[in-house]
Design a protein around this motif. Structure first.
Motif, short mmCIF file in Angstrom:
data_model
loop_
_atom_site.label_atom_id
_atom_site.label_comp_id
_atom_site.label_asym_id
_atom_site.label_seq_id
_atom_site.Cartn_x
_atom_site.Cartn_y
_atom_site.Cartn_z
N UNK A 217 0.82 -1.21 0.00
CA UNK A 217 0.00 0.00 0.00
C UNK A 217 0.86 1.26 0.00
N UNK A 218 0.19 2.40 0.08
CA UNK A 218 0.85 3.71 0.03
C UNK A 218 1.72 3.84 -1.23
N UNK A 219 1.08 3.62 -2.37
CA UNK A 219 1.79 3.71 -3.65
C UNK A 219 2.14 5.16 -3.98
N UNK A 220 3.32 5.35 -4.56
CA UNK A 220 3.69 6.63 -5.14
C UNK A 220 4.02 6.42 -6.60
N UNK A 221 3.86 7.48 -7.39
CA UNK A 221 4.15 7.40 -8.82
C UNK A 221 5.40 8.21 -9.14
N UNK A 222 6.36 7.57 -9.77
CA UNK A 222 7.56 8.24 -10.26
C UNK A 222 7.58 8.04 -11.77
N UNK A 223 7.18 9.11 -12.50
CA UNK A 223 6.90 8.97 -13.92
C UNK A 223 5.84 7.88 -14.06
N UNK A 224 6.15 6.75 -14.68
CA UNK A 224 5.16 5.68 -14.80
C UNK A 224 5.39 4.54 -13.81
N UNK A 225 6.43 4.66 -12.98
CA UNK A 225 6.68 3.63 -11.99
C UNK A 225 5.67 3.72 -10.86
N UNK A 226 5.13 2.59 -10.45
CA UNK A 226 4.22 2.52 -9.31
C UNK A 226 4.92 1.75 -8.20
N UNK A 227 5.25 2.46 -7.11
CA UNK A 227 6.06 1.88 -6.04
C UNK A 227 5.28 1.91 -4.73
N UNK A 228 5.12 0.74 -4.11
CA UNK A 228 4.44 0.65 -2.82
C UNK A 228 5.44 0.91 -1.70
N UNK A 229 5.10 1.86 -0.83
CA UNK A 229 6.04 2.22 0.24
C UNK A 229 5.75 1.55 1.57
N UNK A 230 4.58 0.96 1.76
CA UNK A 230 4.21 0.40 3.06
C UNK A 230 3.76 -1.05 2.93
N UNK A 231 4.28 -1.86 3.86
CA UNK A 231 3.88 -3.27 3.97
C UNK A 231 3.62 -3.56 5.45
N UNK A 232 2.41 -4.01 5.77
CA UNK A 232 2.06 -4.29 7.17
C UNK A 232 1.46 -5.69 7.29
N UNK A 233 1.71 -6.31 8.44
CA UNK A 233 1.05 -7.59 8.69
C UNK A 233 -0.37 -7.33 9.20
#
Length: 226
Positions: A194-210
């Motif tokens: 979750x907590x995705x950010x967009x860098x140009x067309x890259x979609x990067x999830x910054x948060x991982x929780x149990x």
């Protein structure tokens, strides 16, 4: 003469029409031939990865009351890594690693995997087997999602024989995943994406929780240079 011109024009139209239809057919066929690995990778911007010159991020883990972090700078064109911790900074090139760099590189591969796992579906495609299920219950949200299971080969790499279950919707962006050490049936760890950010067309999830939030693995200081 006019009749000849009309015939030539008609032939040109037919040729142009055939070429256009052929291009559209090829494009449509290429689109249909995308396998599930490609669909997930492309949804996260894999096609633009070739334009990335550098990516940097800080890998953080909060477990109950403890905190751990380390930072990385990866110059992709030269495959040069800078490792930054509270006690040390190390710069190495992955093509010429000594024993110290090799040990550090294990941490880099782990941390990079957490943020770029969708791209590893392409990078590691020759060393994995996979299975796709159209509907499966996600482990945390209990929501019906698509499920992609990949299993690494028993030889080579940092995770020989390990398995991952990826869960996602119609947009193919990862929402949850499960890590299963040595392809055991029980989950070794399940977290959100979750907590995705967009860098140009890259979609990067910054948060991982149990599931109960006692474990959080997240990224700060994410920067990408093109």
């Amino acid at each position: 003469m006019k009749k000849l011109i009309l015939i030539v024009s008609a032939l040109c139209l037919i040729v142009y029409s055939c070429k256009t239809e052929k291009k559209e057919a090829v494009a449509e066929t290429a689109k249909k031939e995308l396998n599930i690995l490609e669909k997930v990778a492309y949804a996260h911007g894999y096609e633009q990865w070739k334009d990335v010159k550098e990516i940097q991020f800080t890998f953080n883990v909060d477990r109950d009351t403890s905190h751990f972090e380390r930072s990385w700078i990866w110059k992709t064109n030269t495959n040069t890594i800078t490792s930054i911790t509270a006690s040390d900074t190390l710069v190495y090139r992955r093509s010429t690693m000594d024993s110290t760099a090799l040990k550090t590189n294990g941490g880099f591969i782990n941390d990079r995997y957490w943020i770029l796992a969708p791209f590893n579906l392409m990078w590691d495609k020759d060393n994995i087997t996979y299975e796709h299920v159209a509907v499966s219950e996600a482990p945390i949200s209990k929501t019906p999602m698509q499920k992609l299971t990949i299993v690494y080969g028993n030889e080579g790499g940092y995770t020989p024989g390990d398995a991952y279950d990826f869960y996602f919707g119609e947009d193919y962006l990862l929402k949850e995943w499960v890590f299963r050490q040595a392809n055991q049936e029980a989950a070794s760890l399940a977290t959100t994406w979750e907590d995705y950010i967009t860098k140009e067309k890259l979609q990067l999830a910054r948060m991982h929780k149990n599931e109960n939030g006692s474990f959080k693995l997240y990224f700060t200081g994410v920067e990408v240079a093109f």
